[in-house]
Motif scaffolding. Structure first.
Motif, PDB file in Angstrom:
ATOM      1  N   ILE A  42      -7.796  20.219   1.056  1.00 48.52           N
ATOM      2  CA  ILE A  42      -8.741  20.296   2.685  1.00 48.52           C
ATOM      3  C   ILE A  42      -9.734  20.974   2.505  1.00 48.52           C
ATOM      4  CG2 ILE A  42      -9.827  22.274   3.930  1.00 48.52           C
ATOM      5  CD1 ILE A  42      -6.864  23.627   3.825  1.00 48.52           C
ATOM      6  N   THR A  43     -10.698  21.197   1.110  1.00 52.18           N
ATOM      7  CA  THR A  43     -12.023  20.644   0.932  1.00 52.18           C
ATOM      8  C   THR A  43     -12.014  18.580   0.545  1.00 52.18           C
ATOM      9  OG1 THR A  43     -12.288  22.973  -0.234  1.00 52.18           O
ATOM     10  CG2 THR A  43     -13.510  21.173  -0.576  1.00 52.18           C
ATOM     11  N   ALA A  44     -11.158  18.666  -0.400  1.00 52.75           N
ATOM     12  CA  ALA A  44     -11.370  17.227  -0.675  1.00 52.75           C
ATOM     13  C   ALA A  44     -10.723  15.953   1.279  1.00 52.75           C
ATOM     14  CB  ALA A  44     -10.119  17.231  -1.239  1.00 52.75           C
ATOM     15  N   MET A  45      -9.810  16.170   1.935  1.00 51.64           N
ATOM     16  CA  MET A  45     -10.357  15.887   2.917  1.00 51.64           C
ATOM     17  C   MET A  45     -11.481  15.919   3.645  1.00 51.64           C
ATOM     18  SD  MET A  45      -7.207  14.141   3.109  1.00 51.64           S
ATOM     19  CE  MET A  45      -7.550  13.610   1.172  1.00 51.64           C
ATOM     20  N   SER A  46     -11.914  17.032   3.869  1.00 56.33           N
ATOM     21  CA  SER A  46     -13.455  17.429   4.870  1.00 56.33           C
ATOM     22  C   SER A  46     -14.339  16.415   3.972  1.00 56.33           C
ATOM     23  CB  SER A  46     -13.553  19.094   4.360  1.00 56.33           C
ATOM     24  OG  SER A  46     -12.585  19.828   5.120  1.00 56.33           O
ATOM     25  N   THR A  47     -14.724  16.626   2.903  1.00 52.65           N
ATOM     26  CA  THR A  47     -15.918  15.863   2.085  1.00 52.65           C
ATOM     27  C   THR A  47     -15.285  13.763   2.293  1.00 52.65           C
ATOM     28  OG1 THR A  47     -15.419  17.379   0.240  1.00 52.65           O
ATOM     29  CG2 THR A  47     -16.655  15.288  -0.249  1.00 52.65           C
ATOM     30  N   ARG A  48     -14.148  13.567   2.238  1.00 51.77           N
ATOM     31  CA  ARG A  48     -13.795  12.390   2.374  1.00 51.77           C
ATOM     32  C   ARG A  48     -14.017  12.260   3.433  1.00 51.77           C
ATOM     33  NH1 ARG A  48      -8.964  12.287  -1.014  1.00 51.77           N
ATOM     34  NH2 ARG A  48      -9.828  12.491  -3.257  1.00 51.77           N
ATOM     35  N   PHE A  49     -13.678  12.351   5.085  1.00 49.13           N
ATOM     36  CA  PHE A  49     -13.172  12.076   6.221  1.00 49.13           C
ATOM     37  C   PHE A  49     -14.757  11.985   7.145  1.00 49.13           C
ATOM     38  CE2 PHE A  49      -9.569  11.808   5.165  1.00 49.13           C
ATOM     39  CZ  PHE A  49      -9.082  10.412   5.687  1.00 49.13           C
ATOM     40  N   ILE A  87       1.111  -0.990   0.318  1.00 54.41           N
ATOM     41  CA  ILE A  87       0.518  -0.063  -0.399  1.00 54.41           C
ATOM     42  C   ILE A  87       0.565   1.316  -0.101  1.00 54.41           C
ATOM     43  CG2 ILE A  87      -2.205   1.444   1.424  1.00 54.41           C
ATOM     44  CD1 ILE A  87      -2.696  -0.992   2.840  1.00 54.41           C
ATOM     45  N   LEU A  88       1.316   1.888  -0.950  1.00 54.67           N
ATOM     46  CA  LEU A  88       1.480   3.506  -1.411  1.00 54.67           C
ATOM     47  C   LEU A  88       1.054   4.394  -1.207  1.00 54.67           C
ATOM     48  CD1 LEU A  88       3.880   1.688  -4.026  1.00 54.67           C
ATOM     49  CD2 LEU A  88       4.095   1.923  -1.826  1.00 54.67           C
ATOM     50  N   ALA A  89       1.990   5.201  -0.126  1.00 52.60           N
ATOM     51  CA  ALA A  89       0.926   6.947  -0.403  1.00 52.60           C
ATOM     52  C   ALA A  89       2.101   7.948  -0.103  1.00 52.60           C
ATOM     53  CB  ALA A  89       0.211   7.147   0.676  1.00 52.60           C
ATOM     54  N   SER A  90       2.053   8.757  -1.199  1.00 50.20           N
ATOM     55  CA  SER A  90       2.351   9.872  -0.524  1.00 50.20           C
ATOM     56  C   SER A  90       2.237  11.481  -1.184  1.00 50.20           C
ATOM     57  CB  SER A  90       3.798   9.883  -2.071  1.00 50.20           C
ATOM     58  OG  SER A  90       3.310  10.020  -3.438  1.00 50.20           O
ATOM     59  N   LEU A  91       2.706  12.589   0.046  1.00 54.41           N
ATOM     60  CA  LEU A  91       2.246  13.342  -0.034  1.00 54.41           C
ATOM     61  C   LEU A  91       2.722  14.416  -0.381  1.00 54.41           C
ATOM     62  CD1 LEU A  91      -0.065  15.028   0.527  1.00 54.41           C
ATOM     63  CD2 LEU A  91       0.673  15.304   3.317  1.00 54.41           C
ATOM     64  N   ASN A  92       2.747  15.803  -0.609  1.00 56.58           N
ATOM     65  CA  ASN A  92       3.669  16.545  -1.082  1.00 56.58           C
ATOM     66  C   ASN A  92       3.636  18.223  -1.349  1.00 56.58           C
ATOM     67  OD1 ASN A  92       5.656  18.782  -2.526  1.00 56.58           O
ATOM     68  ND2 ASN A  92       7.039  18.112  -1.657  1.00 56.58           N
ATOM     69  N   TYR A  93       4.263  19.008  -0.227  1.00 56.61           N
ATOM     70  CA  TYR A  93       3.274  20.511   0.076  1.00 56.61           C
ATOM     71  C   TYR A  93       4.286  21.354  -0.430  1.00 56.61           C
ATOM     72  CZ  TYR A  93       1.563  24.347   1.504  1.00 56.61           C
ATOM     73  OH  TYR A  93       1.229  26.316   1.320  1.00 56.61           O
ATOM     74  N   ALA A  94       4.576  22.207  -1.011  1.00 52.52           N
ATOM     75  CA  ALA A  94       5.320  23.887  -1.480  1.00 52.52           C
ATOM     76  C   ALA A  94       5.065  24.525  -1.861  1.00 52.52           C
ATOM     77  CB  ALA A  94       6.332  22.859  -1.947  1.00 52.52           C
ATOM     78  N   ASP A  95       4.942  25.658  -1.584  1.00 51.08           N
ATOM     79  CA  ASP A  95       4.322  27.230  -1.957  1.00 51.08           C
ATOM     80  C   ASP A  95       2.589  26.573  -2.167  1.00 51.08           C
ATOM     81  OD1 ASP A  95       6.792  27.926  -2.318  1.00 51.08           O
ATOM     82  OD2 ASP A  95       7.153  26.982  -4.140  1.00 51.08           O
ATOM     83  N   GLY A  96       2.551  26.543  -1.396  1.00 52.36           N
ATOM     84  CA  GLY A  96       0.203  26.536  -1.308  1.00 52.36           C
ATOM     85  C   GLY A  96       0.032  25.226  -2.929  1.00 52.36           C
ATOM     86  N   GLN A  97       1.067  24.139  -2.799  1.00 49.68           N
ATOM     87  CA  GLN A  97       0.535  23.534  -4.065  1.00 49.68           C
ATOM     88  C   GLN A  97       0.354  21.521  -3.123  1.00 49.68           C
ATOM     89  OE1 GLN A  97      -1.016  23.627  -7.250  1.00 49.68           O
ATOM     90  NE2 GLN A  97      -1.377  26.279  -6.324  1.00 49.68           N
ATOM     91  N   VAL A  98      -0.413  21.387  -3.239  1.00 52.93           N
ATOM     92  CA  VAL A  98       0.001  19.865  -2.519  1.00 52.93           C
ATOM     93  C   VAL A  98       0.292  18.815  -3.885  1.00 52.93           C
ATOM     94  CG1 VAL A  98      -1.689  18.336  -1.234  1.00 52.93           C
ATOM     95  CG2 VAL A  98      -1.682  20.557  -0.926  1.00 52.93           C
ATOM     96  N   ASP A  99       0.442  17.600  -3.736  1.00 51.18           N
ATOM     97  CA  ASP A  99       1.050  16.663  -4.905  1.00 51.18           C
ATOM     98  C   ASP A  99       0.540  15.679  -3.816  1.00 51.18           C
ATOM     99  OD1 ASP A  99       1.617  14.522  -5.820  1.00 51.18           O
ATOM    100  OD2 ASP A  99       2.839  15.373  -7.225  1.00 51.18           O
ATOM    101  N   LEU A 100      -0.964  14.194  -3.640  1.00 48.65           N
ATOM    102  CA  LEU A 100      -1.376  13.590  -2.852  1.00 48.65           C
ATOM    103  C   LEU A 100      -1.082  12.490  -3.979  1.00 48.65           C
ATOM    104  CD1 LEU A 100      -2.653  11.981  -0.587  1.00 48.65           C
ATOM    105  CD2 LEU A 100      -4.598  12.946  -1.381  1.00 48.65           C
ATOM    106  N   ASN A 101      -0.591  11.189  -4.209  1.00 46.49           N
ATOM    107  CA  ASN A 101      -0.126  10.198  -4.957  1.00 46.49           C
ATOM    108  C   ASN A 101      -0.451  10.714  -5.750  1.00 46.49           C
ATOM    109  OD1 ASN A 101       0.121   9.058  -2.745  1.00 46.49           O
ATOM    110  ND2 ASN A 101      -2.578   9.210  -2.869  1.00 46.49           N
ATOM    111  N   GLY A 102       0.830  11.732  -6.820  1.00 42.07           N
ATOM    112  CA  GLY A 102       0.924  12.081  -8.210  1.00 42.07           C
ATOM    113  C   GLY A 102      -0.263  13.668  -8.469  1.00 42.07           C
ATOM    114  N   GLN A 103      -0.899  12.848  -7.827  1.00 41.55           N
ATOM    115  CA  GLN A 103      -2.626  14.012  -8.050  1.00 41.55           C
ATOM    116  C   GLN A 103      -2.349  15.412  -7.476  1.00 41.55           C
ATOM    117  OE1 GLN A 103      -6.663  13.348  -6.863  1.00 41.55           O
ATOM    118  NE2 GLN A 103      -7.766  14.849  -7.594  1.00 41.55           N
ATOM    119  N   LYS A 104      -2.065  16.269  -8.500  1.00 46.84           N
ATOM    120  CA  LYS A 104      -1.536  17.758  -7.836  1.00 46.84           C
ATOM    121  C   LYS A 104      -3.477  18.475  -7.558  1.00 46.84           C
ATOM    122  CE  LYS A 104       2.439  18.190 -10.477  1.00 46.84           C
ATOM    123  NZ  LYS A 104       3.060  17.185 -10.727  1.00 46.84           N
ATOM    124  N   MET A 105      -2.858  19.375  -6.364  1.00 51.16           N
ATOM    125  CA  MET A 105      -4.262  20.206  -6.219  1.00 51.16           C
ATOM    126  C   MET A 105      -3.340  22.233  -5.646  1.00 51.16           C
ATOM    127  SD  MET A 105      -6.309  17.970  -3.708  1.00 51.16           S
ATOM    128  CE  MET A 105      -5.191  16.552  -4.428  1.00 51.16           C
TER     129      MET A 105
END
Length: 493
Positions: free
Chosen positions: A480-487, A456-474
């Motif tokens: 924050i909106t995505a996490m609030s919706t999911r959880f 099971i693989l997971a990666s999270l990178n944040y810099a300069d206001g940009q988030v990369d979650l498992n290759g998905q950039k936002m």
């Protein structure tokens, strides 16, 4: 008398006269040296115990001076506020036979001819409080040691805790192989080196209500190499290593054993900024003789503002340290203290600290999992901004990677089943397999991870206001909106 023999006798007479004069001089100064040393020790004790409910002091009870030696008596008092206002402090009495320099006999007979100020030979005295301890060591002083004080105020010490075996109560026993400690410091204790070793300790506790519990420790080594900073505390390296530890417990008397445990820490300062590293390693863990695995964890921190952290610690000790009865103080922070706390937090963030979980690894027979996290912080322009803007400025970087092995999850699930009393091998294997597969399904459903083969693989990178979650950039806002919706959705189900 021939000439060479006469010269030799003359040298011996002169050396003896000088030693007598040196011993007289040392004897006349020894009480002042002891009082100064005790004052420094009490100051250091107060610093080390600050913020706790324990207080300790050492006092010189008496001293009898002679030409070549002196005899001193000390009292160590230890008081714990948790014991209540009427509780008497614990008192330990020590006797000290002090050999005057420059050439104490104990050094001459061991061919140590470098002149020293004094050699202290101390030991614990028998009192009503310590008589059971003396009985356990067959009436030998349970604690004794020797300290050599140089003319440059350096100290070289050796301490020994004697081996003992004792019956704690009707059913419980305690055995101890003894422990030795050695330490050296220079003038005023600026540099400190120490090492110690214990071969064996065993505690066997039995109560009517609960099954027996046995704790065993074998091969404990301690070592320190420290330097006192301008801030009043020591930085350097500490090591604690344990060859083997064992816990036997429960109705079935299960045995958890670990081997080759090691803890190390190191810290250094550059000006007002401190960096540090903590590392834990367990070489091998078994349950009832069956292998469980091994584990390793490394934590680091850098650019930590020392004065600001000390100021925050002082506020915590004054306001939030538990009281003698274990309750937290009810007095809230004053407006001035709130301002002071925010000011110190801002100073810490202004130094741009970096915190990291460099390595967290768990390895079992069939798999290995890893986690590492690195985070950088900075001071925001203002804490009065919206939370998202504060976060963008305060969190300068975040990088996290997780590799979770499904076979490892299955291995640990099997161990957990054994711990709760499951004995059916087929049932244990089925539950372990189900738990590992369930972890993968949940990780994919939440969108926090993906499954590749047995991992099971997971990666999270944040810099300069940009988030990369498992290759998905936002953006951070979208994350924050995505996490609030999911959880939020999971919590409402």
């Amino acid at each position: 008398m021939n000439k060479p023999l006469g010269v030799l006798v003359g040298i011996v007479v002169v050396a003896g006269a000088l030693n007598t004069a040196g011993a007289w001089y040392t004897g006349s100064k020894i009480e002042g040296v002891l009082q100064t040393s005790i004052e420094q020790t009490n100051q250091e004790l107060a610093k080390q115990l600050q913020g706790t409910t324990t207080h300790g002091t050492i006092e010189l009870v008496s001293i009898e001076r002679n030409l070549y030696s002196s005899t001193a008596h000390y009292r160590l008092k230890i008081q714990d506020d948790k014991a209540g206002p009427d509780a008497k402090p614990v008192e330990l009495l020590f006797v000290d036979n002090i050999e005057h320099g420059p050439l104490p006999w104990s050094r001459i007979k061991t061919f140590k001819w470098m002149p020293v100020m004094a050699v202290s030979n101390y030991s614990l005295e028998k009192t009503p409080f310590t008589e059971k301890w003396f009985a356990a060591t067959k009436d030998q002083a349970p604690l004794k040691g020797q300290v050599t004080l140089g003319y440059d105020r350096s100290v070289d010490g050796h301490m020994e805790l004697m081996a003992l075996e004792t019956q704690l109560d009707e059913h419980s026993t305690f055995s101890f192989s003894g422990m030795t400690m050695q330490a050296q410091t220079d003038a005023d204790g600026q540099n400190l080196k120490a090492k110690g070793y214990m071969d064996h300790l065993k505690l066997n506790a039995i109560t009517i209500e609960n099954p027996p519990v046995t704790v065993e420790l074998n091969g404990l080594t301690l070592a320190s190499d420290l330097k006192k900073t301008d801030f009043g505390f020591y930085l350097g390296q500490n090591v604690m290593a344990l060859s083997e530890g064992q816990l036997t417990y429960g109705v079935k008397q299960s045995v958890i054993k670990l081997k080759n445990f090691e803890y190390t820490d190191s810290a250094s300062a550059n000006g007002n900024l401190m960096s540090g590293r903590l590392a834990y390693n367990v070489g091998d863990i078994t349950l009832d003789g069956k292998p469980v695995g091994s584990a390793q964890m490394v934590l680091t921190a850098s650019s930590l503002d020392i004065p600001a952290m000390q100021a925050l610690l002082q506020i915590y000790q004054n306001k939030f340290q538990p009281q003698a009865d274990g309750t937290l103080p009810q007095t809230p922070l004053t407006p001035a203290e709130q301002v002071q706390m925010q000011l110190q937090v801002e100073k810490i963030l202004a130094a741009k600290p970096q915190l990291a979980l460099e390595k967290f690894t768990i390895k079992t027979a069939n798999g290995e999992s890893q986690l590492n996290v690195v985070m950088g912080l900075a001071k925001p322009t203002s804490f009065e901004q919206p939370p998202v803007d504060v976060t963008k400025q305060m969190l300068t970087a975040l990088d996290a990677k997780l590799l979770l092995s499904k076979p490892m999850i299955a291995d640990l699930s099997a161990v957990q089943a054994q711990l709760v009393g499951q004995t059916d091998p087929q049932a244990i294997a089925k539950m372990a397999s189900m738990n590992s597969e369930m972890a993968g399904v949940m990780a994919v459903q939440t969108g926090l991870a993906k499954v590749e083969g047995n991992n099971i693989l997971a990666s999270l990178n944040y810099a300069d206001g940009q988030v990369d979650l498992n290759g998905q950039k936002m953006s951070l806002e979208d994350f924050i909106t995505a996490m609030s919706t999911r959880f939020g959705g999971v919590a409402s189900q």
